[in-house]
Design a protein around this motif. Structure first.
Motif, PDB file in Angstrom:
ATOM      1  N   LYS A   3       7.239 -10.253 -28.166  1.00 45.23           N
ATOM      2  CA  LYS A   3       6.276  -9.182 -27.902  1.00 45.23           C
ATOM      3  C   LYS A   3       5.495  -8.918 -29.185  1.00 45.23           C
ATOM      4  O   LYS A   3       6.035  -8.377 -30.151  1.00 45.23           O
ATOM      5  CB  LYS A   3       6.996  -7.900 -27.486  1.00 45.23           C
TER       6      LYS A   3
ATOM      7  N   SER B 110       9.351  -6.144 -20.972  1.00 51.02           N
ATOM      8  CA  SER B 110       9.096  -7.065 -19.864  1.00 51.02           C
ATOM      9  C   SER B 110       9.029  -8.534 -20.250  1.00 51.02           C
ATOM     10  O   SER B 110       9.079  -9.405 -19.381  1.00 51.02           O
ATOM     11  CB  SER B 110       7.794  -6.674 -19.154  1.00 51.02           C
TER      12      SER B 110
ATOM     13  N   ASP C  32       4.388  -7.172 -21.926  1.00 50.75           N
ATOM     14  CA  ASP C  32       5.505  -6.299 -22.297  1.00 50.75           C
ATOM     15  C   ASP C  32       4.985  -4.898 -22.576  1.00 50.75           C
ATOM     16  O   ASP C  32       4.106  -4.701 -23.418  1.00 50.75           O
ATOM     17  CB  ASP C  32       6.189  -6.869 -23.548  1.00 50.75           C
TER      18      ASP C  32
END
Length: 547
Positions: free
Chosen positions: A210, A196, A192
Motif C-alpha cells: 500500500k 484491502s 487499499d
C-alpha cells in the motif's frame, strides 16, 4: 428488491460465463510471445478464476493480440539496441481490481444494480501500467461495496482461498490476491483504504504493498454513486501491487509513479520513484525497527507471533536493532474509532440511500450494519448499550459509532485524527525508528463460517491508513500443527469475537502467515527496500494446489 435488479446481475454473470475464447495457437519459440508459450496456462487461469470466483471479466484474446505486438516491439528494440527503452512491465500479464476503471470493461463494485456499468475510459493508474507495457487480462472480484474482508457479492459469488476453499482470500482486493496465489497471474493491482491490499496478501501468502496516499492517482477508481466517488470520505483509496516477490512490488510501484502521472492528475504529489533512496536503504548495515505482537483490544495467534519473532531474529543477526512498541488501550481504541467514524460519515449514508433508490440490497454480511444505520437514533442507543452489556462490548462499541454524524462531530473526529497522527509521528521520531513490524491480522485466513464475527477485524491494518504510512506484507511461514489449539490465540478481551478467532484456527495447519512492514509517509522506497531485505531472508513461497 426489484426483479429487474436481480435479472441485471444474472445476465452479467451469464454474459461472463458464456464468453468463448479462441486461445490462438502459440509457437514454442521463445520469442513468439512474451505473454506465454504455454496456452494451457491461460486455460488454467480461466478454469481456476471461475471455479474459485476470483474473476469478474476476462479478455484473453485481446491480451494475446497485445502480447504479439509487445513481442514485435521487443524484437525491434533488441535489433536496434534500445531494450532499455522498453517499459518496466513490458509484456507482463496483470489483473486489475473490479472497481478500477478500464475502458470498455465492467466495473460493478459487486453491486447488482451496477452490474451493467461499463467504464468509458482507463483510470490513470491503468494508463500508467499500459504505458509501462503491462497487459491487463482479467479483473479481480471484490466484496460488495469493498466493505469487508470477504470478497463476496450477489453477482460473481464468494471468492475462495486457493489454499483452502473453506476460507476467505480476503478483501477487498481478494480476487486479485487469489489469482496471484494460484499462480494464474504474476502481478495484480488492487486498492487499499482499510487493508484491502494487505489482507488478501496475508491470507493468500503473497507480497502486497500500500503506497502513501497521494503518491498514486485515485482518479476513476469508483463507487456506485452518481459521480462515482465518495466526496466526504476522509481516507482515499490508494492503488498498489500484489505479487510473488519484493521485486514484483518494486516494479509495480515504480510503474504507478511514472513522471507522466503528475501531468495527468494534479492532486498527486509530484514525487517520482527514487531509485537512489531504495538502494541506499538496501545498503544500510543498521536499521532501527519497532515491533509489536498485539494491543489491549485485540490479540494474535502463536503463528503470527512466531512470524514476527522469526523476522526479528533474522534481522538482528544482520546487525539491525529492534525496540518494543506498545499502545495503551486508549491509544489502540482511538485510531480504530477514528477510522470507523470517518468511513461511516464518509460513505455509509450515501450508500444506504443508493440501495433504496436503486431497489437493491446489501449482502447478508453487510445487512446488519446498514439496517442499524437506518434505525432511529434512540433505538440505536438502546441496541448498542444492550450489545455492550450483554453480548459483546466490542460489537456494542462499533454499533455506537454507526450513525449519522453532525457537523460538530465530524469536526471533532477530524481534530482527533490530526492529533493522533501528530502524536504517533512524534513518538516514532523520539524512538528514532526506521520501520515497524506488526501483525497484518490476528490469525491466518479465517473460515467463511466465522465471517459475521471477525469479517471486519481490521485493527492492525487501519492504523497505517489513519497515519498514512506506506505499508507492505511479506509472507514468512505457515501455521504448524501445534498452533491450531484454543490456547494458540490469546487476547485480553474474552467474548464472541475471541471465540471466533479460536474456532477459525482449527484445521489451519499449512495456511500462510506473514507480517506487515511500515515506514513514515512518503518513504515508500525505504519500505520496499526493507520488504526486500526481509523477503530475501526467508524466500517463503506457499504453492496453492491446482484445480
Amino acid at each position: 428488491m426489484h426483479l429487474r435488479v436481480k435479472n441485471k446481475a444474472r445476465q452479467r454473470l451469464q454474459e461472463r460465463n458464456s464468453k468463448k475464447f479462441t486461445f490462438i495457437n502459440v509457437s514454442e519459440e521463445k520469442t513468439k510471445l512474451i505473454l506465454s508459450s504455454d496456452v494451457s496456462k491461460l486455460r488454467q487461469l480461466q478454469i481456476e478464476g471461475r471455479e474459485l470466483n476470483l474473476i469478474t471479466e476476462e479478455y484473453y484474446d485481446q491480451a494475446l493480440r497485445e502480447a504479439e505486438e509487445k513481442d514485435k516491439q521487443r524484437e525491434l528494440a533488441i535489433k536496434n539496441g534500445r531494450v532499455s527503452e522498453l517499459g518496466l512491465l513490458h509484456g507482463i500479464p496483470i489483473s486489475i481490481k473490479d472497481h478500477i476503471c478500464e475502458e470498455g470493461k465492467h466495473s460493478t463494485v459487486g453491486v447488482m444494480s451496477f452490474a451493467d456499468n461499463i467504464a468509458q475510459e482507463d483510470a490513470i493508474v491503468v494508463q500508467q501500467l499500459r504505458a509501462q507495457g503491462a497487459i491487463p487480462m482479467v479483473k479481480g472480484n471484490t466484496p460488495q461495496l469493498l466493505l469487508s474482508l470477504v470478497s463476496e457479492n450477489d453477482i460473481y459469488g464468494k471468492a475462495l482461498n486457493p489454499h483452502d476453499t473453506s476460507r476467505t482470500c480476503g478483501g477487498s482486493s481478494g480476487g486479485d490476491g487469489g489469482l496471484v496465489a494460484s499462480k494464474c497471474i504474476p502481478l495484480a493491482f488492487g486498492t487499499d483504504i482499510a487493508g484491502s491490499i494487505r489482507c488478501p496478501s496475508e491470507f493468500c501468502g503473497i507480497y502486497g504493498f500500500k503506497p502513501t496516499t497521494l503518491r498514486v492517482s485515485s482518479k476513476d477508481i469508483i463507487m456506485p454513486l452518481p459521480n462515482g466517488s465518495v466526496p466526504q470520505c476522509v481516507f482515499q483509496e490508494t492503488t498498489g501491487p500484489l505479487g510473488y516477490s519484493a521485486n514484483d512490488l518494486k516494479l509495480g510501484t515504480q510503474s504507478l509513479m511514472g513522471e507522466e502521472l503528475f501531468r495527468k492528475d494534479p492532486n498527486v504529489i509530484p514525487l517520482p520513484f527514487d531509485e537512489q533512496r531504495y538502494q541506499e536503504t538496501l545498503a544500510k548495515k543498521k536499521l532501527r525497527f519497532g515491533y509489536f505482537y498485539g494491543t489491549d483490544i485485540i490479540g494474535s495467534t502463536t503463528s503470527v507471533k512466531r512470524a514476527i519473532l522469526m523476522t526479528k531474529e533474522k534481522l538482528v543477526k544482520l546487525g539491525h536493532e529492534f525496540i518494543p512498541f506498545q499502545f495503551s488501550k486508549k491509544e489502540a481504541q482511538e485510531y480504530v474509532d477514528i477510522h470507523m467514524i470517518c468511513c461511516t460519515f464518509g460513505c455509509q449514508g450515501q450508500l444506504s440511500s443508493m440501495f433504496k433508490q436503486q431497489h437493491d440490497r446489501p449482502i447478508p454480511l453487510l445487512k446488519t450494519s446498514f439496517d442499524f444505520y437506518n434505525y432511529p437514533r434512540f433505538f440505536q442507543k438502546i441496541l448498542s448499550a444492550y450489545y455492550s452489556r450483554f453480548v459483546c462490548e466490542r460489537i456494542g462499541g462499533v454499533l455506537a459509532l454507526t450513525k449519522e454524524c453532525s457537523r460538530d462531530e465530524i469536526d471533532d473526529v477530524l481534530r482527533r485524527k490530526a492529533r493522533f497522527t501528530e502524536d504517533f509521528i512524534q513518538r516514532w521520531e523520539d524512538m528514532k525508528l526506521d520501520a515497524m513490524i506488526s501483525p497484518t491480522y490476528p490469525t491466518c485466513a479465517f473460515k467463511f463460517e466465522d465471517q459475521e464475527d471477525i469479517g471486519f477485524s481490521t485493527e492492525y491494518q487501519v492504523l497505517w491508513n489513519v497515519v498514512n504510512f506506506p505499508t507492505g506484507c511479506v509472507p514468512i511461514t505457515e501455521v504448524l500443527e501445534d498452533e491450531e489449539a484454543d490456547e494458540a490465540y490469546q487476547e485480553k478481551p474474552n467474548d464472541v469475537i475471541t471465540a471466533a478467532f479460536k474456532r477459525t484456527i482449527k484445521g489451519s495447519k499449512g495456511m500462510p502467515v506473514g507480517i506487515q512492514v511500515s515506514t513514515p509517509r512518503w518513504k515508500d522506497e525505504e519500505c520496499l527496500a526493507i520488504i526486500k531485505i526481509i523477503g530475501d531472508q526467508f524466500n517463503f513461497i506457499k504453492m496453492a494446489p491446482q484445480i
